[in-house]
Design a protein around this motif. Structure first.
Motif, PDB file in Angstrom:
ATOM      1  N   ILE A  46       0.697  -1.373  -0.134  1.00 18.84           N
ATOM      2  CA  ILE A  46      -0.086  -0.002   0.073  1.00 18.84           C
ATOM      3  C   ILE A  46       1.038   1.242   0.059  1.00 18.84           C
ATOM      4  O   ILE A  46       0.606   2.243  -0.657  1.00 18.84           O
ATOM      5  N   ALA A  47       1.969   1.180   0.565  1.00 21.75           N
ATOM      6  CA  ALA A  47       3.023   2.401   0.625  1.00 21.75           C
ATOM      7  C   ALA A  47       3.152   2.787  -0.546  1.00 21.75           C
ATOM      8  O   ALA A  47       3.426   3.876  -0.985  1.00 21.75           O
ATOM      9  N   VAL A  48       3.785   1.734  -1.566  1.00 20.39           N
ATOM     10  CA  VAL A  48       3.960   2.266  -2.776  1.00 20.39           C
ATOM     11  C   VAL A  48       2.787   2.612  -3.616  1.00 20.39           C
ATOM     12  O   VAL A  48       3.070   3.650  -4.286  1.00 20.39           O
ATOM     13  N   ALA A  49       1.736   2.060  -3.590  1.00 24.84           N
ATOM     14  CA  ALA A  49       0.658   2.334  -4.240  1.00 24.84           C
ATOM     15  C   ALA A  49      -0.020   3.740  -3.865  1.00 24.84           C
ATOM     16  O   ALA A  49      -0.282   4.637  -4.818  1.00 24.84           O
ATOM     17  N   ASP A  50       0.122   3.806  -2.591  1.00 23.90           N
ATOM     18  CA  ASP A  50      -0.352   5.183  -1.893  1.00 23.90           C
ATOM     19  C   ASP A  50       0.646   6.391  -2.460  1.00 23.90           C
ATOM     20  O   ASP A  50       0.222   7.280  -2.944  1.00 23.90           O
ATOM     21  N   SER A  51       1.919   6.412  -2.473  1.00 27.28           N
ATOM     22  CA  SER A  51       2.722   7.178  -2.632  1.00 27.28           C
ATOM     23  C   SER A  51       2.557   7.541  -4.469  1.00 27.28           C
ATOM     24  O   SER A  51       2.814   8.541  -4.583  1.00 27.28           O
ATOM     25  N   PHE A  52       2.416   6.471  -5.073  1.00 25.64           N
ATOM     26  CA  PHE A  52       2.378   6.838  -6.689  1.00 25.64           C
ATOM     27  C   PHE A  52       1.352   7.496  -7.026  1.00 25.64           C
ATOM     28  O   PHE A  52       1.303   8.712  -7.753  1.00 25.64           O
ATOM     29  N   ASP A  53       0.001   7.198  -6.323  1.00 28.49           N
ATOM     30  CA  ASP A  53      -1.039   8.039  -6.707  1.00 28.49           C
ATOM     31  C   ASP A  53      -1.018   9.357  -6.093  1.00 28.49           C
ATOM     32  O   ASP A  53      -1.481  10.342  -6.721  1.00 28.49           O
ATOM     33  N   ILE A  70      10.270   6.515  -7.214  1.00 32.11           N
ATOM     34  CA  ILE A  70       9.867   5.323  -6.311  1.00 32.11           C
ATOM     35  C   ILE A  70      10.972   4.426  -6.453  1.00 32.11           C
ATOM     36  O   ILE A  70      11.685   3.788  -5.402  1.00 32.11           O
ATOM     37  N   ARG A  71      11.476   4.292  -7.869  1.00 30.56           N
ATOM     38  CA  ARG A  71      12.636   3.381  -7.954  1.00 30.56           C
ATOM     39  C   ARG A  71      13.990   3.713  -7.253  1.00 30.56           C
ATOM     40  O   ARG A  71      14.575   2.918  -6.592  1.00 30.56           O
ATOM     41  N   TYR A  72      14.179   5.091  -7.417  1.00 30.23           N
ATOM     42  CA  TYR A  72      15.410   5.657  -6.552  1.00 30.23           C
ATOM     43  C   TYR A  72      15.176   5.340  -4.913  1.00 30.23           C
ATOM     44  O   TYR A  72      16.388   5.249  -4.458  1.00 30.23           O
ATOM     45  N   LEU A  73      14.052   5.502  -4.369  1.00 27.41           N
ATOM     46  CA  LEU A  73      13.858   5.210  -3.078  1.00 27.41           C
ATOM     47  C   LEU A  73      13.687   3.733  -2.608  1.00 27.41           C
ATOM     48  O   LEU A  73      13.327   3.560  -1.613  1.00 27.41           O
ATOM     49  N   ALA A  74      13.563   2.876  -3.559  1.00 29.70           N
ATOM     50  CA  ALA A  74      13.685   1.464  -3.167  1.00 29.70           C
ATOM     51  C   ALA A  74      14.838   0.970  -2.302  1.00 29.70           C
ATOM     52  O   ALA A  74      15.756   1.347  -2.585  1.00 29.70           O
ATOM     53  N   GLY A  75      14.459   0.282  -1.242  1.00 33.84           N
ATOM     54  CA  GLY A  75      15.580  -0.087  -0.311  1.00 33.84           C
ATOM     55  C   GLY A  75      15.699   0.939   0.840  1.00 33.84           C
ATOM     56  O   GLY A  75      16.273   0.654   1.921  1.00 33.84           O
ATOM     57  N   SER A  76      15.139   2.142   0.459  1.00 38.00           N
ATOM     58  CA  SER A  76      15.367   3.246   1.781  1.00 38.00           C
ATOM     59  C   SER A  76      13.945   3.625   2.184  1.00 38.00           C
ATOM     60  O   SER A  76      13.628   3.227   3.355  1.00 38.00           O
ATOM     61  N   GLU A 130      11.382  -5.446  -3.247  1.00 38.41           N
ATOM     62  CA  GLU A 130      10.597  -6.390  -4.203  1.00 38.41           C
ATOM     63  C   GLU A 130       9.393  -5.743  -4.505  1.00 38.41           C
ATOM     64  O   GLU A 130       8.995  -6.044  -5.720  1.00 38.41           O
ATOM     65  N   VAL A 131       8.565  -5.092  -3.831  1.00 39.86           N
ATOM     66  CA  VAL A 131       7.359  -4.318  -4.009  1.00 39.86           C
ATOM     67  C   VAL A 131       7.686  -3.423  -5.268  1.00 39.86           C
ATOM     68  O   VAL A 131       6.866  -3.247  -6.217  1.00 39.86           O
ATOM     69  N   VAL A 132       8.732  -2.710  -5.079  1.00 41.64           N
ATOM     70  CA  VAL A 132       9.021  -1.761  -6.394  1.00 41.64           C
ATOM     71  C   VAL A 132       9.305  -2.511  -7.571  1.00 41.64           C
ATOM     72  O   VAL A 132       9.066  -2.205  -8.693  1.00 41.64           O
ATOM     73  N   LYS A 133       9.947  -3.446  -7.413  1.00 39.26           N
ATOM     74  CA  LYS A 133      10.280  -4.265  -8.755  1.00 39.26           C
ATOM     75  C   LYS A 133       9.238  -4.883  -9.131  1.00 39.26           C
ATOM     76  O   LYS A 133       8.845  -4.563 -10.731  1.00 39.26           O
ATOM     77  N   VAL A 134       8.217  -5.329  -8.569  1.00 36.03           N
ATOM     78  CA  VAL A 134       6.669  -5.884  -9.052  1.00 36.03           C
ATOM     79  C   VAL A 134       6.133  -4.624  -9.640  1.00 36.03           C
ATOM     80  O   VAL A 134       5.395  -4.673 -10.901  1.00 36.03           O
ATOM     81  N   PHE A 135       5.950  -3.501  -8.784  1.00 39.17           N
ATOM     82  CA  PHE A 135       5.243  -2.269  -9.345  1.00 39.17           C
ATOM     83  C   PHE A 135       5.957  -2.021 -10.644  1.00 39.17           C
ATOM     84  O   PHE A 135       5.227  -1.483 -11.677  1.00 39.17           O
ATOM     85  N   SER A 136       7.017  -1.856 -10.858  1.00 43.73           N
ATOM     86  CA  SER A 136       7.600  -1.365 -11.916  1.00 43.73           C
ATOM     87  C   SER A 136       7.490  -2.237 -13.205  1.00 43.73           C
ATOM     88  O   SER A 136       7.120  -1.576 -14.324  1.00 43.73           O
ATOM     89  N   GLY A 137       7.213  -3.581 -12.992  1.00 48.45           N
ATOM     90  CA  GLY A 137       6.896  -4.578 -14.158  1.00 48.45           C
ATOM     91  C   GLY A 137       5.671  -4.075 -14.511  1.00 48.45           C
ATOM     92  O   GLY A 137       5.219  -4.174 -15.573  1.00 48.45           O
ATOM     93  N   ILE A 138       4.480  -3.978 -13.592  1.00 46.85           N
ATOM     94  CA  ILE A 138       3.283  -3.494 -13.921  1.00 46.85           C
ATOM     95  C   ILE A 138       3.298  -2.438 -14.891  1.00 46.85           C
ATOM     96  O   ILE A 138       2.399  -2.282 -15.749  1.00 46.85           O
ATOM     97  N   MET A 139       3.958  -1.470 -14.387  1.00 49.17           N
ATOM     98  CA  MET A 139       3.998  -0.115 -14.953  1.00 49.17           C
ATOM     99  C   MET A 139       4.570  -0.207 -16.484  1.00 49.17           C
ATOM    100  O   MET A 139       4.228   0.372 -17.469  1.00 49.17           O
TER     101      MET A 139
END
Length: 204
Positions: free
Chosen positions: A143-150, A171-177, A182-191
Motif C-alpha cells: 500500500i505504501a508504494v501504491a499510495d505514494s504513486f497515486d 519510487i525506484r530511486y527510493l527502493a531499499g530506503s 521487491e514491491v518496487v520491482k513488481v510495481f515497475s513490471g506492472i507499469m
C-alpha cells in the motif's frame, strides 16, 4: 466465508466504513477516488506477487479504508493550498491510528495493523511509530508504494500531479530506503505493461 451470519456481519461493517469514506469525500474530494485507485493498484501488485487469497482480501480491504482517519482532520488542513505547519502536519500524521481504530470494527477480518503501518518506511523514517523493514507487514509495504504513486501523480490543492514516469523513477530511486525493493520491482513490471498516460488507471 462459510457462514451466512458471518457474511452478513462483515457486510454491515463494510457498509458503515463505506459511508465514512463518502463523508470524507465531502470534506476532501480527492480521498475517496484516491482510495479506490490505491486499492486497484495494490491488488495488481498482490496478484503479481502471487499472494494467497486470504492475504489479497485483507490487502484489498486495507487499501480501500487506509485513509478513514482523515475524517478527523479539519477541512482547512485537508484542502490547504500551501505547506502545512508542524501542528497541522501532526494532525495529518494521526490518521493511520484513527483509520486503524475504524477498521477494528470489522469482525472476522483483521486489517488494523496493515492500515496502521501504511505510512511506515523501510528505513524507519515513517510514522506513526518509525518501524523498520522487518517490522512492517507485507501488505502495508504494498500500500505504501501504491499510495505514494497515486499521491505523486494526482493534482492536489497545493500542487499539480507529476508525470507517472517521473513518479515511477522517484519510487525506484527510493527502493531499499523508503520502499520495499521487491514491491518496487513488481510495481515497475506492472507499469512497464501499462500505457503511460494520465488516465492510465482506467486500464487497471
Amino acid at each position: 466465508i462459510s457462514s451466512e451470519p458471518v457474511f452478513q456481519t462483515i457486510s454491515k461493517s463494510l457498509e458503515k466504513l463505506k459511508k465514512v469514506n463518502q463523508a470524507i469525500e465531502k470534506k476532501d474530494a480527492y480521498t475517496l477516488t484516491h482510495s479506490e485507485r490505491v486499492q486497484k493498484l495494490s491488488i495488481k501488485i498482490g496478484l503479481e506477487m502471487k499472494l494467497e487469497r486470504e492475504v489479497l482480501s485483507k490487502l484489498a480491504f486495507a487499501a480501500l479504508f487506509h485513509d478513514l482517519g482523515k475524517i478527523y482532520i479539519e477541512d482547512h488542513i485537508l484542502n490547504k493550498p500551501g505547506k502545512l505547519n508542524d501542528e497541522e502536519f501532526h494532525q495529518v500524521k494521526l490518521h493511520p491510528q484513527n483509520s486503524a481504530e475504524y477498521v477494528r470494527s470489522i469482525k472476522f477480518i483483521d486489517i488494523a495493523d496493515i492500515v496502521l503501518q501504511h505510512h511506515e518506511r523501510i528505513d524507519g523514517s515513517g510514522y506513526p511509530f518509525g518501524l523498520t523493514e522487518e517490522n512492517i507487514c507485507q501488505e502495508a509495504k504494498i500500500i505504501a508504494v501504491a499510495d505514494s504513486f497515486d499521491a505523486m501523480t494526482t493534482d492536489r490543492p497545493y500542487r499539480k500531479g507529476i508525470n507517472p514516469l517521473l513518479a515511477l523513477e522517484e519510487i525506484r530511486y527510493l527502493a531499499g530506503s523508503l520502499y520495499d525493493k521487491e514491491v518496487v520491482k513488481v510495481f515497475s513490471g506492472i507499469m512497464s505493461k501499462t500505457p503511460q498516460r494520465r488516465t492510465y488507471f482506467t486500464s487497471i
